[in-house]
Design an enzyme around this catalytic site. Structure first.
Site, PDB file in Angstrom:
ATOM      1  N   GLU A  20      47.624  39.879  41.291  1.00  0.00           N
ATOM      2  CA  GLU A  20      46.493  40.103  40.382  1.00  0.00           C
ATOM      3  C   GLU A  20      45.672  41.229  40.999  1.00  0.00           C
ATOM      4  O   GLU A  20      45.055  41.054  42.050  1.00  0.00           O
ATOM      5  CB  GLU A  20      45.685  38.816  40.230  1.00  0.00           C
ATOM      6  CG  GLU A  20      46.529  37.737  39.568  1.00  0.00           C
ATOM      7  CD  GLU A  20      45.793  36.438  39.288  1.00  0.00           C
ATOM      8  OE1 GLU A  20      44.701  36.236  39.826  1.00  0.00           O
ATOM      9  OE2 GLU A  20      46.338  35.627  38.531  1.00  0.00           O
ATOM     10  N   CYS A  29      36.944  42.428  38.973  1.00  0.00           N
ATOM     11  CA  CYS A  29      38.137  43.162  38.530  1.00  0.00           C
ATOM     12  C   CYS A  29      38.117  43.368  37.024  1.00  0.00           C
ATOM     13  O   CYS A  29      38.661  44.334  36.516  1.00  0.00           O
ATOM     14  CB  CYS A  29      39.390  42.408  38.946  1.00  0.00           C
ATOM     15  SG  CYS A  29      39.364  40.693  38.404  1.00  0.00           S
ATOM     16  N   GLU A  70      49.459  33.994  35.806  1.00  0.00           N
ATOM     17  CA  GLU A  70      49.161  32.639  36.260  1.00  0.00           C
ATOM     18  C   GLU A  70      48.296  31.969  35.204  1.00  0.00           C
ATOM     19  O   GLU A  70      47.785  32.617  34.305  1.00  0.00           O
ATOM     20  CB  GLU A  70      48.491  32.661  37.640  1.00  0.00           C
ATOM     21  CG  GLU A  70      49.459  33.155  38.733  1.00  0.00           C
ATOM     22  CD  GLU A  70      48.908  33.047  40.160  1.00  0.00           C
ATOM     23  OE1 GLU A  70      48.043  32.195  40.412  1.00  0.00           O
ATOM     24  OE2 GLU A  70      49.364  33.831  41.014  1.00  0.00           O
ATOM     25  N   ASN A  74      35.424  39.145  46.235  1.00  0.00           N
ATOM     26  CA  ASN A  74      34.398  39.225  45.185  1.00  0.00           C
ATOM     27  C   ASN A  74      34.069  37.881  44.539  1.00  0.00           C
ATOM     28  O   ASN A  74      32.937  37.657  44.127  1.00  0.00           O
ATOM     29  CB  ASN A  74      34.774  40.277  44.140  1.00  0.00           C
ATOM     30  CG  ASN A  74      36.099  40.022  43.496  1.00  0.00           C
ATOM     31  OD1 ASN A  74      36.986  39.396  44.081  1.00  0.00           O
ATOM     32  ND2 ASN A  74      36.260  40.497  42.282  1.00  0.00           N
TER      33      ASN A  74
HETATM   34  P1  NAD Z   1      42.102  44.192  49.382  1.00  0.00           P
HETATM   35  O1  NAD Z   1      43.414  44.478  48.773  1.00  0.00           O
HETATM   36  O2  NAD Z   1      41.517  45.152  50.325  1.00  0.00           O
HETATM   37  O3  NAD Z   1      42.137  42.809  50.171  1.00  0.00           O
HETATM   38  C1  NAD Z   1      42.492  41.589  49.530  1.00  0.00           C
HETATM   39  C2  NAD Z   1      43.054  40.649  50.566  1.00  0.00           C
HETATM   40  O4  NAD Z   1      44.267  41.188  51.075  1.00  0.00           O
HETATM   41  C3  NAD Z   1      42.157  40.421  51.778  1.00  0.00           C
HETATM   42  O5  NAD Z   1      42.251  39.061  52.151  1.00  0.00           O
HETATM   43  C4  NAD Z   1      42.774  41.338  52.823  1.00  0.00           C
HETATM   44  O6  NAD Z   1      42.535  40.934  54.145  1.00  0.00           O
HETATM   45  C5  NAD Z   1      44.240  41.214  52.479  1.00  0.00           C
HETATM   46  N1  NAD Z   1      45.085  42.343  52.908  1.00  0.00           N
HETATM   47  C6  NAD Z   1      44.751  43.655  52.960  1.00  0.00           C
HETATM   48  N2  NAD Z   1      45.818  44.384  53.382  1.00  0.00           N
HETATM   49  C7  NAD Z   1      46.834  43.509  53.591  1.00  0.00           C
HETATM   50  C8  NAD Z   1      48.182  43.648  54.037  1.00  0.00           C
HETATM   51  N3  NAD Z   1      48.705  44.832  54.348  1.00  0.00           N
HETATM   52  N4  NAD Z   1      48.939  42.542  54.137  1.00  0.00           N
HETATM   53  C9  NAD Z   1      48.442  41.331  53.817  1.00  0.00           C
HETATM   54  N5  NAD Z   1      47.168  41.135  53.404  1.00  0.00           N
HETATM   55  C10 NAD Z   1      46.374  42.215  53.286  1.00  0.00           C
HETATM   56  O7  NAD Z   1      41.127  43.910  48.157  1.00  0.00           O
HETATM   57  P2  NAD Z   1      39.569  43.551  48.216  1.00  0.00           P
HETATM   58  O8  NAD Z   1      38.820  44.807  48.509  1.00  0.00           O
HETATM   59  O9  NAD Z   1      39.323  42.345  49.053  1.00  0.00           O
HETATM   60  O10 NAD Z   1      39.331  43.088  46.715  1.00  0.00           O
HETATM   61  C11 NAD Z   1      38.906  43.941  45.716  1.00  0.00           C
HETATM   62  C12 NAD Z   1      40.068  44.333  44.816  1.00  0.00           C
HETATM   63  O11 NAD Z   1      40.618  43.171  44.225  1.00  0.00           O
HETATM   64  C13 NAD Z   1      39.663  45.221  43.672  1.00  0.00           C
HETATM   65  O12 NAD Z   1      40.601  46.253  43.521  1.00  0.00           O
HETATM   66  C14 NAD Z   1      39.719  44.290  42.474  1.00  0.00           C
HETATM   67  O13 NAD Z   1      39.906  44.971  41.256  1.00  0.00           O
HETATM   68  C15 NAD Z   1      40.816  43.372  42.835  1.00  0.00           C
HETATM   69  N6  NAD Z   1      40.688  42.093  42.132  1.00  0.00           N
HETATM   70  C16 NAD Z   1      41.608  41.758  41.178  1.00  0.00           C
HETATM   71  C17 NAD Z   1      41.485  40.554  40.488  1.00  0.00           C
HETATM   72  C18 NAD Z   1      42.478  40.119  39.427  1.00  0.00           C
HETATM   73  O14 NAD Z   1      42.472  38.961  39.056  1.00  0.00           O
HETATM   74  N7  NAD Z   1      43.312  41.014  38.923  1.00  0.00           N
HETATM   75  C19 NAD Z   1      40.432  39.691  40.800  1.00  0.00           C
HETATM   76  C20 NAD Z   1      39.526  40.080  41.766  1.00  0.00           C
HETATM   77  C21 NAD Z   1      39.669  41.264  42.449  1.00  0.00           C
END
Ligand code: NAD
Length: 479
Positions: free
Chosen positions: A250, A284, A456, A151
């Site tokens: 996060e 997020c 962080e 995002n």
């Molecule tokens: P996601 O968890 O699907 O993927 C995030 C990353 O993790 C990607 O690079 C993906 O390839 C990798 N990944 C997925 N499964 C994995 C595994 N089993 N092992 C290792 N890596 C793996 O999340 P997304 O859809 O890309 O992002 C959206 C989510 O992120 C939303 O839930 C949002 O709320 C959250 N988010 C949180 C913050 C924060 O600062 N708290 C910031 C931005 C987004």
């Protein structure tokens, strides 16, 4: 069609098995680039390069001043290439180009801030009355694996990479599979800036059974920092626990935005719009649960709706576009669309917005949804705001805290005592009063509950990315 490879050991390379993946522009729904798709072998090669660079290379040993200069050089190059970097994020996930340019500026600032902060906070000393002198060192932890979401492709990746590098670690980053390009460009710029090989590696690929899970399983890794979904965070925490290494998570959010009768209404409407429609709600921190006190509810919803409908919706590449309705991918669009089903709305009414053409969702406001409706409970991660009426401060607090997430909350009020009271009582990592999204990088950032683990930012990043060590010296043997 341009090809973007992995960056491993200072070289841009294809996957060992030659696998690639298509990079789709969600606005045009066309493939615009081809990306190397990594698996275990590629992930292991990247970790081995980072390990060598850490164990034998100059990066952890060159001192803060030289690292600071290189990190600033990288930030300079990012600013020089701002248009190219911003366009990469816009094409990869459909965010308006003006917002992508803002992200580039913030990402360059991440490098500048942590370069300076590390040098200024590199030690603490503790003179002791006993005739001894104690001090702490903050030695780099080693090889850091950073896994980032789609995002804010540049901003969230650099938020991890910058402190990790500033503290002398070497890094393997896996960007999200939907948004691989901008951080590949940054890694190319790091080579141009003169970073030693193996210091910043980028491996592309998917998460489960792919490059992502291979990185988290590698025993040569010393830290994992992850931003993404709460469910993925649990899997990654389990992987980290097998080697007993620290993990920073996060995760998702479902921010409450509470507007009291005494709020400055123009300001509250402005931030309510920003907090859910910026980046099409794919944030997020989005203020997707909007609680408005009964005395101003009708007036607020009227102004909110007209502000939502006044936004310039269009092509994300056009600088005049304020809102790009194309969501980041077909998969994500399908998920957001499902929250607009009558079953998910639980009786709530859509007063503006809804699904548009292609993979698009217009700025959408839902009213009268009960607090147990799926659209209210779960992280929608799209441009869908649910407005709910409340009567008292106690009721607003109870509604805001009734979630398994605790990333952030917003309070709009002119009552100073109430602002402080709620800041203390809200279960969240960040509380914004009369504003939203403003960050000071010295402050802690993270979430409680299912929104994350650890913090962080500033010295909080220092604790995570270093091995703090105590040194105690005898100064005066007579005492
Ligand atoms: P996601 O968890 O699907 O993927 C995030 C990353 O993790 C990607 O690079 C993906 O390839 C990798 N990944 C997925 N499964 C994995 C595994 N089993 N092992 C290792 N890596 C793996 O999340 P997304 O859809 O890309 O992002 C959206 C989510 O992120 C939303 O839930 C949002 O709320 C959250 N988010 C949180 C913050 C924060 O600062 N708290 C910031 C931005 C987004």
């Amino acid at each position: 069609m341009e090809f973007f490879g992995h960056i491993i050991d200072g070289q841009e390379v294809a996957s060992v098995d030659g696998a690639t993946m298509d990079d789709v522009d969600p606005y045009t729904r066309e493939v615009w680039a081809t990306i190397a798709c990594g698996g275990k072998e590629d992930a292991d090669r990247a970790v081995a390069a980072a390990r060598r660079a850490f164990d034998e290379g100059p990066w952890p040993r060159m001192g803060y001043e030289k690292r600071q200069a290189l990190l600033h050089r990288l930030a300079d190059l990012m600013e020089e290439h701002a248009d190219e970097l911003a366009m990469a994020d816009t094409r990869d996930m459909g965010k308006p180009i003006t917002q992508a340019l803002h992200d580039v500026a913030r990402s360059a600032w991440n490098f500048r801030f942590f370069a300076d902060h590390a040098r200024l906070t590199a030690a603490e000393t503790y003179p002791m009355d006993s005739g001894h002198h104690a001090y702490s060192r903050f030695d780099p932890a080693g090889v850091v694996v950073a896994i980032s979401p789609w995002n804010f492709p540049l901003m969230l990746a650099t938020w991890k990479v910058a402190p990790a590098l500033a503290w002398g670690n070497t890094v393997v980053l896996k960007p999200a599979e939907d948004t691989p390009v901008s951080m590949t460009l940054v890694a190319r710029l790091a080579i141009e800036a003169g970073f030693p090989p193996g210091v910043l590696n980028v491996v592309h690929g998917y998460g489960p059974d792919s490059a992502g899970s291979a990185l988290t399983a590698n025993p040569d890794v010393d830290r994992i920092t992850f931003t993404g979904e709460s469910g993925t965070g649990k899997i990654i925490a389990a992987a980290a626990s097998r080697h007993l290494i620290p993990v920073s998570l996060e995760l998702g959010g479902k921010g409450a935005n509470i507007v009291f009768d005494d709020a400055d209404l123009d300001n509250a409407v402005y931030w309510a719009i920003e907090s859910i429609f910026r980046n099409a709600g794919q944030v997020c921190l989005a203020g997707s649960r909007l609680y408005v006190q009964s005395g101003i509810y009708d007036e607020f919803v009227r102004r909110y709706q007209s502000a939502a409908e006044a936004m310039v919706v269009g092509d994300p590449k056009d600088p005049s576009t304020q809102f790009s309705a194309a969501l980041a991918s077909e998969e994500h669009f399908t998920k957001v669309q499902s929250y607009l089903d009558p079953a998910a709305l639980g009786g709530g009414r859509i007063i503006t917005g809804g699904v548009g053409e292609g993979w698009s969702v217009q700025p959408t406001i839902v009213v009268d949804a009960p607090s147990d409706a799926k659209v209210v409970r779960e992280g929608v991660f799209g441009p869908v705001a649910g407005a709910t009426k409340f009567e008292t401060e106690e009721e607003a607090l109870a509604l805001a805290n009734a979630t398994r997430y605790g990333l952030n909350a917003m309070v709009f009020t002119e009552n100073l005592s109430r602002a402080h009271r709620l800041s203390a009582e809200l279960r969240a990592g960040t509380v914004w009063v009369n504003c939203f999204f403003i960050r000071d990088l010295r402050a802690p950032f993270g979430g409680v509950g299912e929104s994350g683990l650890g913090r962080e930012g500033g010295t909080f990043s220092r604790e995570f990315f270093t091995e703090p060590k105590a040194v105690v010296m005898q100064i005066d043997p007579a005492r």
